[in-house]
Design an enzyme around this catalytic site. Structure first.
Site, mmCIF file in Angstrom:
data_model
loop_
_atom_site.group_PDB
_atom_site.id
_atom_site.type_symbol
_atom_site.label_atom_id
_atom_site.label_comp_id
_atom_site.label_asym_id
_atom_site.label_seq_id
_atom_site.Cartn_x
_atom_site.Cartn_y
_atom_site.Cartn_z
ATOM 1 N N GLY A 78 -22.963 16.337 -11.468
ATOM 2 C CA GLY A 78 -24.066 16.060 -10.542
ATOM 3 C C GLY A 78 -24.268 14.573 -10.365
ATOM 4 O O GLY A 78 -25.388 14.076 -10.319
ATOM 5 N N GLY A 79 -23.155 13.829 -10.273
ATOM 6 C CA GLY A 79 -23.230 12.389 -10.007
ATOM 7 C C GLY A 79 -23.277 12.144 -8.508
ATOM 8 O O GLY A 79 -23.694 13.025 -7.737
ATOM 9 N N ASP A 90 -12.187 -1.236 -8.066
ATOM 10 C CA ASP A 90 -12.377 -0.205 -9.104
ATOM 11 C C ASP A 90 -11.531 -0.449 -10.346
ATOM 12 O O ASP A 90 -11.912 -0.039 -11.447
ATOM 13 C CB ASP A 90 -12.026 1.188 -8.553
ATOM 14 C CG ASP A 90 -13.081 1.732 -7.609
ATOM 15 O OD1 ASP A 90 -14.049 1.005 -7.339
ATOM 16 O OD2 ASP A 90 -12.928 2.872 -7.142
ATOM 17 N N HIS A 135 -41.956 -4.210 13.737
ATOM 18 C CA HIS A 135 -42.868 -3.053 13.714
ATOM 19 C C HIS A 135 -42.624 -2.194 14.937
ATOM 20 O O HIS A 135 -42.455 -2.743 16.019
ATOM 21 C CB HIS A 135 -44.324 -3.550 13.716
ATOM 22 C CG HIS A 135 -45.310 -2.429 13.783
ATOM 23 N ND1 HIS A 135 -45.604 -1.637 12.691
ATOM 24 C CD2 HIS A 135 -46.046 -1.950 14.823
ATOM 25 C CE1 HIS A 135 -46.496 -0.726 13.051
ATOM 26 N NE2 HIS A 135 -46.767 -0.901 14.335
ATOM 27 N N GLY A 183 -7.590 2.511 1.776
ATOM 28 C CA GLY A 183 -7.784 3.031 0.420
ATOM 29 C C GLY A 183 -8.647 4.278 0.352
ATOM 30 O O GLY A 183 -8.839 4.987 1.349
ATOM 31 N N ARG A 188 -14.346 8.783 -11.838
ATOM 32 C CA ARG A 188 -13.036 8.238 -11.481
ATOM 33 C C ARG A 188 -12.590 7.275 -12.569
ATOM 34 O O ARG A 188 -13.412 6.763 -13.327
ATOM 35 C CB ARG A 188 -13.111 7.526 -10.117
ATOM 36 C CG ARG A 188 -13.493 8.474 -8.997
ATOM 37 C CD ARG A 188 -13.542 7.756 -7.649
ATOM 38 N NE ARG A 188 -12.266 7.206 -7.258
ATOM 39 C CZ ARG A 188 -11.296 7.880 -6.647
ATOM 40 N NH1 ARG A 188 -11.457 9.150 -6.345
ATOM 41 N NH2 ARG A 188 -10.162 7.281 -6.325
ATOM 42 N N GLU A 221 0.865 -1.194 0.000
ATOM 43 C CA GLU A 221 0.000 0.000 0.000
ATOM 44 C C GLU A 221 0.894 1.234 0.000
ATOM 45 O O GLU A 221 1.759 1.366 0.853
ATOM 46 C CB GLU A 221 -0.931 -0.020 1.215
ATOM 47 C CG GLU A 221 -1.717 1.251 1.441
ATOM 48 C CD GLU A 221 -2.533 1.723 0.235
ATOM 49 O OE1 GLU A 221 -3.416 0.974 -0.213
ATOM 50 O OE2 GLU A 221 -2.270 2.846 -0.266
HETATM 51 P P1 NAI Z 1 -20.273 9.728 -11.478
HETATM 52 O O1 NAI Z 1 -19.927 9.016 -12.710
HETATM 53 O O2 NAI Z 1 -21.248 9.175 -10.524
HETATM 54 O O3 NAI Z 1 -20.842 11.201 -11.852
HETATM 55 C C1 NAI Z 1 -20.129 12.122 -12.635
HETATM 56 C C2 NAI Z 1 -21.133 13.080 -13.248
HETATM 57 O O4 NAI Z 1 -20.433 14.121 -13.880
HETATM 58 C C3 NAI Z 1 -22.011 12.431 -14.312
HETATM 59 O O5 NAI Z 1 -23.346 12.710 -14.017
HETATM 60 C C4 NAI Z 1 -21.539 13.097 -15.599
HETATM 61 O O6 NAI Z 1 -22.563 13.245 -16.543
HETATM 62 C C5 NAI Z 1 -21.049 14.446 -15.101
HETATM 63 N N1 NAI Z 1 -20.031 15.073 -15.940
HETATM 64 C C6 NAI Z 1 -18.972 14.483 -16.525
HETATM 65 N N2 NAI Z 1 -18.216 15.405 -17.160
HETATM 66 C C7 NAI Z 1 -18.810 16.612 -16.950
HETATM 67 C C8 NAI Z 1 -18.497 17.950 -17.320
HETATM 68 N N3 NAI Z 1 -17.400 18.264 -18.029
HETATM 69 N N4 NAI Z 1 -19.350 18.938 -16.920
HETATM 70 C C9 NAI Z 1 -20.448 18.656 -16.185
HETATM 71 N N5 NAI Z 1 -20.774 17.391 -15.799
HETATM 72 C C10 NAI Z 1 -19.962 16.392 -16.169
HETATM 73 O O7 NAI Z 1 -18.878 10.060 -10.794
HETATM 74 P P2 NAI Z 1 -18.537 10.613 -9.343
HETATM 75 O O8 NAI Z 1 -19.721 11.280 -8.737
HETATM 76 O O9 NAI Z 1 -17.309 11.420 -9.508
HETATM 77 O O10 NAI Z 1 -18.221 9.304 -8.522
HETATM 78 C C11 NAI Z 1 -17.110 8.443 -8.894
HETATM 79 C C12 NAI Z 1 -17.376 7.015 -8.516
HETATM 80 O O11 NAI Z 1 -17.415 6.848 -7.121
HETATM 81 C C13 NAI Z 1 -18.696 6.517 -9.076
HETATM 82 O O12 NAI Z 1 -18.496 5.281 -9.696
HETATM 83 C C14 NAI Z 1 -19.561 6.385 -7.851
HETATM 84 O O13 NAI Z 1 -20.493 5.325 -7.977
HETATM 85 C C15 NAI Z 1 -18.561 6.128 -6.735
HETATM 86 N N6 NAI Z 1 -19.095 6.649 -5.486
HETATM 87 C C16 NAI Z 1 -20.088 5.988 -4.844
HETATM 88 C C17 NAI Z 1 -20.651 6.510 -3.707
HETATM 89 C C18 NAI Z 1 -21.774 5.799 -3.054
HETATM 90 O O14 NAI Z 1 -21.991 4.636 -3.363
HETATM 91 N N7 NAI Z 1 -22.524 6.417 -2.163
HETATM 92 C C19 NAI Z 1 -20.191 7.773 -3.123
HETATM 93 C C20 NAI Z 1 -19.179 8.385 -3.897
HETATM 94 C C21 NAI Z 1 -18.650 7.835 -5.019
#
Ligand code: NAI
Length: 444
Positions: A176-177, A302, A433, A37, A264, A31
Site C-alpha cells: 500500500g505504498g 534511482d 484569487h 526510462g 523498487r 539506453e
Molecule cells: P513504496 O516503498 O512506496 O511502497 C511499498 C509498500 O509495500 C510499503 O508500504 C511496504 O511496507 C509494503 N510492503 C513491502 N513488502 C510487503 C509485503 N511482502 N506485503 C505487503 N506489503 C509490503 O514502493 P512502491 O509503491 O512500489 O514505489 C516504488 C518507488 O517509486 C517509490 O520510491 C516511490 O516513491 C516511487 N514512485 C513515486 C510516485 C510518485 O511520486 N507519485 C509514483 C510511483 C512510484
C-alpha cells in the site's frame, strides 16, 4: 573520445545529456529500452494518463452533486490504453528531438574498463571512450520472496498492469505504498473490486498519518478493502494467503489479478567493470555533487537510492553536469516535494509533523474548504492543509496537503521551504484569487 558518457535515458540521463550538450560537451548516451526510462514509459506518465481517464469517468458518474445529469456513463478501456500509449510515444519523440546534439546508442551498455583519465564502455559490439561517466541506470521492480509469486499468470507487476488492455474485475494489491495506492485509485474509479494488503500498520507510511487516514476512510466508503499489519505468506494461482497481526490463522483473498507493488531496487547491472566503486545497501554512494568515490564517475537518479522520484533524478543530473563544468551547486534534499496521485491528491514537502514534534514548532491546520475555489470545485470534500512553522524564526519548514489539485501548487510551498521564507513573508506574496492555492495564505 566523448567528454561525457551517460548510461540510462530516464529523467536523470536525458536531463544530463541535454544540459551537457547545450554547454558544449560531446555526449554519448546509452539506453537499452526506450528514451524516457521508467518514468515516461512505464511509470509516472502512463499512470497519470490512465488516472486522468478514470477520473473523468468517476466524475461523470458522480456529476449529480454538481447538478449535472449523466446517465449510462461507460468507458472504453482499449481506447483509454491507446491514448496512454500515444501520449508516451509523443513524449519519447520529444526527448529524441531534444537530444539531437548527442550520440544516442540503443543497447545495453557495460563499463569495460576504468581509469581516471579514460572510461571505456561497450555497447552492441562497439567500444566508446569518455572522460566522464554518469550512471543513470535507474531501478527495477522488487519481487518479494513470497512463495508462488514467480511464474504465476495471475501476478502482475506495475508494468504488466499498465500494458494490460483489459480490466480485471477484481484486484488484490500487495503493497500500500505510492504505486499500490495510485493503482488502487485507477481500479476503484473504474469499478474494479480492490483489496490492498500492506505489511505495515498503515498505507502510505511516508505520508502524513492524519491525511492518510482521511484518504483511507474515503476509499473504504467507495468499497476498497484494506488489510494493514498484514503479511502475505504465499500466493497460489489467484489466491493470496495472508496473516494479519493478532490473527490466529491464515486467511485468503481471491482476485482476478494480484498486483505486486512492494518497492523498487537500484539497477546495478553493467557496472561491474568499475572496480572499487562504493556501493552501500544496494545503492551507489555519491556526495553532494553526485560524484562517486571514483574520480570522474558520477551517478544520478534511482541508482543512488536517495529518493526514488523523477524530479529528484533530474535535479541530481543538473548538479552532476554542473560539477563537471565547474559550476557552484549541490544537492539539498530539505525541500523535495512529493505527490501521491490518489483522488483526492496528497502533496507534501519538508518536515513531517512527527519530525516536528517538540517545543520548537507550531503545526497549523485548516480544511481546504477555507478556499472558495476549492469549495466550488470539490463538492463533498473537506480536504486538509497542514503547515509546520519554526516557532523561533517563523520559518516555514513543512507543508502537507490533501485535496485537489494540491499537486499543482505544492511547488509554492516548496519554494517557501527551500528559500526559508517566514510566514510573514509568505503573507506578503499576492496569490491569484480565486485559487485553491490561497489555502497557503489562509492557514497563516
Ligand atoms: P513504496 O516503498 O512506496 O511502497 C511499498 C509498500 O509495500 C510499503 O508500504 C511496504 O511496507 C509494503 N510492503 C513491502 N513488502 C510487503 C509485503 N511482502 N506485503 C505487503 N506489503 C509490503 O514502493 P512502491 O509503491 O512500489 O514505489 C516504488 C518507488 O517509486 C517509490 O520510491 C516511490 O516513491 C516511487 N514512485 C513515486 C510516485 C510518485 O511520486 N507519485 C509514483 C510511483 C512510484
Amino acid at each position: 573520445m566523448f567528454n561525457l558518457a551517460i548510461i540510462g535515458g530516464g529523467p536523470a540521463g536525458y536531463t544530463a545529456a541535454e544540459k551537457a550538450s547545450k554547454a558544449g560537451l560531446s555526449v554519448v548516451l546509452f539506453e537499452k529500452e526506450a528514451l524516457g526510462g521508467t518514468c515516461l514509459n512505464v511509470g509516472c506518465i502512463p499512470t497519470k494518463t490512465l488516472l486522468y481517464s478514470a477520473k473523468q469517468f468517476y466524475n461523470a458518474v458522480h456529476a449529480d452533486k454538481y447538478g449535472v445529469k449523466a446517465e449510462n456513463v461507460t468507458f472504453d478501456y482499449t481506447k483509454i490504453v491507446q491514448r496512454k500509449s500515444k501520449i508516451v510515444r509523443k513524449l519519447v519523440a520529444g526527448i529524441k528531438q531534444k537530444l539531437q546534439a548527442c550520440t544516442v546508442v540503443q543497447g545495453e551498455a557495460v563499463v569495460a574498463d576504468y581509469s581516471p583519465a579514460i572510461i571505456t564502455i561497450e555497447c552492441s559490439g562497439q567500444s566508446y571512450e569518455a572522460e566522464h561517466l554518469l550512471l543513470c541506470n535507474g531501478s527495477v521492480n522488487f519481487v518479494p520472496p513470497i512463495p508462488g509469486v514467480n511464474d504465476n499468470q495471475y501476478v502482475w507487476s506495475s508494468t504488466d498492469a499498465l500494458a494490460a488492455t483489459e480490466l480485471p474485475q477484481s484486484v488484490a494489491i500487495i503493497g500500500g505504498g505510492v504505486i499500490g495506492m495510485e493503482f488502487a485509485t485507477l481500479y476503484m474509479e473504474l469499478g474494479v473490486k480492490v483489496t490492498v494488503i500492506e505489511a505495515l500498520p498503515r498505507i502510505l507510511p511516508n505520508m502524513d498519518s492524519e491525511i492518510v487516514a482521511l484518504l483511507r476512510a474515503k476509499y473504504e466508503k467507495a468499497g476498497v478493502s484494506f488489510l494493514t499489519s498484514t503479511r502475505v505468506t504465499s500466493v497460489d494461482e489467484n489466491r493470496v494467503h495472508y496473516q494479519s497481526a493478532g490473527a490466529q490463522s491464515e486467511e485468503c483473498v481471491e482476485a482476478d489479478k494480484i498486483l505486486v507493488c512492494v518497492g523498487r531496487r537500484a539497477n546495478l547491472q553493467g557496472i561491474q567493470g568499475l572496480a572499487g566503486l562504493s556501493v552501500e545497501r544496494g545503492h551507489i554512494v555519491v556526495d553532494e555533487h553526485m560524484l562517486t568515490n571514483l574520480p570522474n564517475v558520477y551517478a544520478a537518479g534511482d541508482i543512488t537510492g536517495k529518493m526514488m522520484l523523477a524530479h529528484v533524478a533530474s535535479r541530481q543530473a543538473e548538479v552532476a553536469v554542473g560539477h563537471m563544468l565547474g559550476v557552484q551547486d549541490q544537492m539539498n534534499y530539505n525541500a523535495v516535494p512529493s505527490v501521491v496521485y490518489t483522488n483526492p491528491e496528497i502533496a507534501s514537502v519538508g518536515l513531517s509533523v512527527s519530525e516536528a514534534e517538540g517545543d520548537n514548532f507550531v503545526v497549523r491546520k485548516l480544511p481546504m474548504t477555507y478556499s472558495g475555489r476549492f469549495m466550488a470545485e470539490n463538492e463533498g470534500e473537506n480536504g486538509l492543509c497542514k503547515m509546520i512553522v519554526d516557532k523561533h524564526t517563523d520559518t516555514i519548514v513543512g507543508v502537507h496537503m490533501y485535496g485537489n489539485p494540491c499537486s499543482e501548487f505544492i511547488v509554492a510551498a516548496t519554494m517557501a521551504v527551500q528559500s526559508g521564507l517566514t510566514s510573514r513573508q509568505l503573507q506578503q506574496i499576492i496569490f491569484p484569487h480565486p485559487t485553491a492555492s490561497e489555502i497557503l495564505k489562509e492557514i497563516l
